[in-house]
Design a protein around this motif. Sequence first.
Motif, PDB file in Angstrom:
ATOM      1  N   PHE A   1       0.801  -1.226   0.000  1.00  0.00           N
ATOM      2  CA  PHE A   1       0.000   0.000   0.000  1.00  0.00           C
ATOM      3  C   PHE A   1       0.834   1.276   0.000  1.00  0.00           C
ATOM      4  O   PHE A   1       0.291   2.372   0.139  1.00  0.00           O
ATOM      5  CB  PHE A   1      -0.953   0.009   1.215  1.00  0.00           C
ATOM      6  CG  PHE A   1      -0.267  -0.220   2.531  1.00  0.00           C
ATOM      7  CD1 PHE A   1       0.308   0.820   3.229  1.00  0.00           C
ATOM      8  CD2 PHE A   1      -0.217  -1.496   3.072  1.00  0.00           C
ATOM      9  CE1 PHE A   1       0.944   0.606   4.436  1.00  0.00           C
ATOM     10  CE2 PHE A   1       0.428  -1.720   4.296  1.00  0.00           C
ATOM     11  CZ  PHE A   1       1.002  -0.666   4.972  1.00  0.00           C
TER      12      PHE A   1
ATOM     13  N   VAL B   1       3.116   7.563  -2.772  1.00  0.00           N
ATOM     14  CA  VAL B   1       1.688   7.231  -2.839  1.00  0.00           C
ATOM     15  C   VAL B   1       1.362   6.264  -1.708  1.00  0.00           C
ATOM     16  O   VAL B   1       2.084   5.278  -1.480  1.00  0.00           O
ATOM     17  CB  VAL B   1       1.317   6.583  -4.188  1.00  0.00           C
ATOM     18  CG1 VAL B   1      -0.129   6.106  -4.170  1.00  0.00           C
ATOM     19  CG2 VAL B   1       1.528   7.561  -5.326  1.00  0.00           C
ATOM     20  N   TYR B   2       0.262   6.562  -1.002  1.00  0.00           N
ATOM     21  CA  TYR B   2      -0.191   5.697   0.089  1.00  0.00           C
ATOM     22  C   TYR B   2      -1.644   5.314  -0.178  1.00  0.00           C
ATOM     23  O   TYR B   2      -2.505   6.193  -0.330  1.00  0.00           O
ATOM     24  CB  TYR B   2      -0.083   6.420   1.432  1.00  0.00           C
ATOM     25  CG  TYR B   2      -0.553   5.596   2.611  1.00  0.00           C
ATOM     26  CD1 TYR B   2       0.307   4.701   3.241  1.00  0.00           C
ATOM     27  CD2 TYR B   2      -1.860   5.705   3.078  1.00  0.00           C
ATOM     28  CE1 TYR B   2      -0.120   3.942   4.318  1.00  0.00           C
ATOM     29  CE2 TYR B   2      -2.302   4.943   4.155  1.00  0.00           C
ATOM     30  CZ  TYR B   2      -1.423   4.059   4.770  1.00  0.00           C
ATOM     31  OH  TYR B   2      -1.851   3.304   5.831  1.00  0.00           O
ATOM     32  N   LEU B   3      -1.921   4.018  -0.263  1.00  0.00           N
ATOM     33  CA  LEU B   3      -3.266   3.540  -0.546  1.00  0.00           C
ATOM     34  C   LEU B   3      -4.093   3.496   0.737  1.00  0.00           C
ATOM     35  O   LEU B   3      -3.760   2.786   1.682  1.00  0.00           O
ATOM     36  CB  LEU B   3      -3.210   2.139  -1.162  1.00  0.00           C
ATOM     37  CG  LEU B   3      -2.649   2.019  -2.584  1.00  0.00           C
ATOM     38  CD1 LEU B   3      -2.581   0.564  -3.005  1.00  0.00           C
ATOM     39  CD2 LEU B   3      -3.501   2.807  -3.567  1.00  0.00           C
TER      40      LEU B   3
ATOM     41  N   THR C   1      -8.754   4.334  -3.332  1.00  0.00           N
ATOM     42  CA  THR C   1      -8.435   5.684  -2.864  1.00  0.00           C
ATOM     43  C   THR C   1      -6.983   5.756  -2.430  1.00  0.00           C
ATOM     44  O   THR C   1      -6.507   4.881  -1.692  1.00  0.00           O
ATOM     45  CB  THR C   1      -9.345   6.090  -1.689  1.00  0.00           C
ATOM     46  OG1 THR C   1     -10.712   5.942  -2.087  1.00  0.00           O
ATOM     47  CG2 THR C   1      -9.100   7.533  -1.290  1.00  0.00           C
ATOM     48  N   GLU C   2      -6.288   6.797  -2.850  1.00  0.00           N
ATOM     49  CA  GLU C   2      -4.880   6.944  -2.501  1.00  0.00           C
ATOM     50  C   GLU C   2      -4.545   8.390  -2.185  1.00  0.00           C
ATOM     51  O   GLU C   2      -5.131   9.322  -2.728  1.00  0.00           O
ATOM     52  CB  GLU C   2      -3.998   6.442  -3.651  1.00  0.00           C
ATOM     53  CG  GLU C   2      -4.261   7.125  -4.983  1.00  0.00           C
ATOM     54  CD  GLU C   2      -3.615   6.407  -6.153  1.00  0.00           C
ATOM     55  OE1 GLU C   2      -2.823   5.473  -5.923  1.00  0.00           O
ATOM     56  OE2 GLU C   2      -3.899   6.792  -7.298  1.00  0.00           O
TER      57      GLU C   2
ATOM     58  N   TYR D   1      -1.381  11.162  -2.169  1.00  0.00           N
ATOM     59  CA  TYR D   1      -0.129  11.331  -2.901  1.00  0.00           C
ATOM     60  C   TYR D   1       0.540  12.649  -2.518  1.00  0.00           C
ATOM     61  O   TYR D   1      -0.114  13.584  -2.025  1.00  0.00           O
ATOM     62  CB  TYR D   1      -0.369  11.295  -4.411  1.00  0.00           C
ATOM     63  CG  TYR D   1      -1.240  12.422  -4.928  1.00  0.00           C
ATOM     64  CD1 TYR D   1      -0.688  13.665  -5.247  1.00  0.00           C
ATOM     65  CD2 TYR D   1      -2.611  12.255  -5.101  1.00  0.00           C
ATOM     66  CE1 TYR D   1      -1.479  14.699  -5.715  1.00  0.00           C
ATOM     67  CE2 TYR D   1      -3.402  13.284  -5.580  1.00  0.00           C
ATOM     68  CZ  TYR D   1      -2.833  14.504  -5.878  1.00  0.00           C
ATOM     69  OH  TYR D   1      -3.618  15.526  -6.343  1.00  0.00           O
TER      70      TYR D   1
ATOM     71  N   HIS E   1      -9.289   9.295  -6.155  1.00  0.00           N
ATOM     72  CA  HIS E   1     -10.207   8.157  -6.040  1.00  0.00           C
ATOM     73  C   HIS E   1     -10.646   7.753  -7.440  1.00  0.00           C
ATOM     74  O   HIS E   1     -10.912   8.610  -8.283  1.00  0.00           O
ATOM     75  CB  HIS E   1     -11.443   8.539  -5.200  1.00  0.00           C
ATOM     76  CG  HIS E   1     -12.476   7.455  -5.143  1.00  0.00           C
ATOM     77  ND1 HIS E   1     -12.381   6.384  -4.278  1.00  0.00           N
ATOM     78  CD2 HIS E   1     -13.614   7.260  -5.872  1.00  0.00           C
ATOM     79  CE1 HIS E   1     -13.425   5.589  -4.467  1.00  0.00           C
ATOM     80  NE2 HIS E   1     -14.175   6.105  -5.412  1.00  0.00           N
TER      81      HIS E   1
END
Length: 363
Positions: free
Chosen positions: A287, A316-318, A323-324, A326, A361
């Motif tokens: 993630f 980037v973090y999920l 949905t992420e 950044y 998203h």
Amino acid sequence: MDEKGGAVPAVSTRRLTRSLAALTLLGLSGGAVHAQSSVTLYGSLDGGLRNLVNGTKAGGAALSMASNGVYNSNRWGFEGKEDIGGGYYVRFNLEAGYVLSTGANNNTNNQIFQRTSTVGFGGPFGRIDMGRQFTLQHYLIKDFEPFDFHYLSITESTAVSGGDTGRDSNGINYRGIFGPWVIRGTYAPGGVAGSVANGSTLAGGVNYRGETIKLGAGYTHRSNPLSATSSQYFSNDQYTAGGTVTVGPVDVMSGYSLDLQDVPASVHSMTRNQYLWGGVRYQVTSFFNVTAAYYDNKNKTNGLDGRKDVAILGVVYLLSKRTELYADVDYTHFTGVYVTNATLNASGHEKQTGISFGINHWF
């Protein structure tokens, strides 16, 4: 003959013929009814802020929300596919852009589906799509583009892709996948009366996709009209190659593209655009990932040189599957005639530093 050995009346024969025809039609229509088809609604919403130091002519910082997304392009679209049997299918794709901050359509030429508008078919031989779509260059470099076409307003990916913001109108695109090899071809007629070549595009390319190595190379030739009313045109040739090496969670990639174009004013001079890029993508966890890249564009037109260098680091973090979060920090340096090129450098400053962050998203 009937059961008693007598002749079958002509009326009965006609009725039998009509019944068989009806059954045949019913069978054909039944096959059509049972053909598998699907239509998918999809899209992306990017809400991000960007602060650019030296982003104004006065030298101040410019804080903004990008009209079409910072990290990802805002878009919505329909994609449909119908299985017609035997491994063959028919498909279509309609895609439009929009401005998240205002809700307006993101187009200036009254094109609703200005991003993609195609219909096509496919099977064991590959796939053919017809209409407005991404250029062959776009598909070719995807295997070795560090940010996978994110941060398009910062990187040089759109410029390398060519065409109209990375797209061709009137395009006929072929893609065939044969084991690790992907064969590509594109032809786009110019639609200019009296000339087959004027305004046309012809391109070919190949990608190799191994477990640890991905390679790609391609060529594009464009016959650009000299003007809207002229029957003359000037040539534009682009040569591109690159690759990716994967070692565990790390991808190391690089690419090179050379674009040679006749100068429209004389058609005897040449504009030389050279693009060089490289990057590293590290999938830290399932993630969280980090990407760093460098893009270099050198331009020479009529003996005048211009250069644009971009260094960018992004994370980037999920939050979920769709949905992420950044963020990025980037540095751009203009030299030569690029410093005063209002199209490439609206603020007119040699050095600019940017910071972006937001949420994306997709559905």
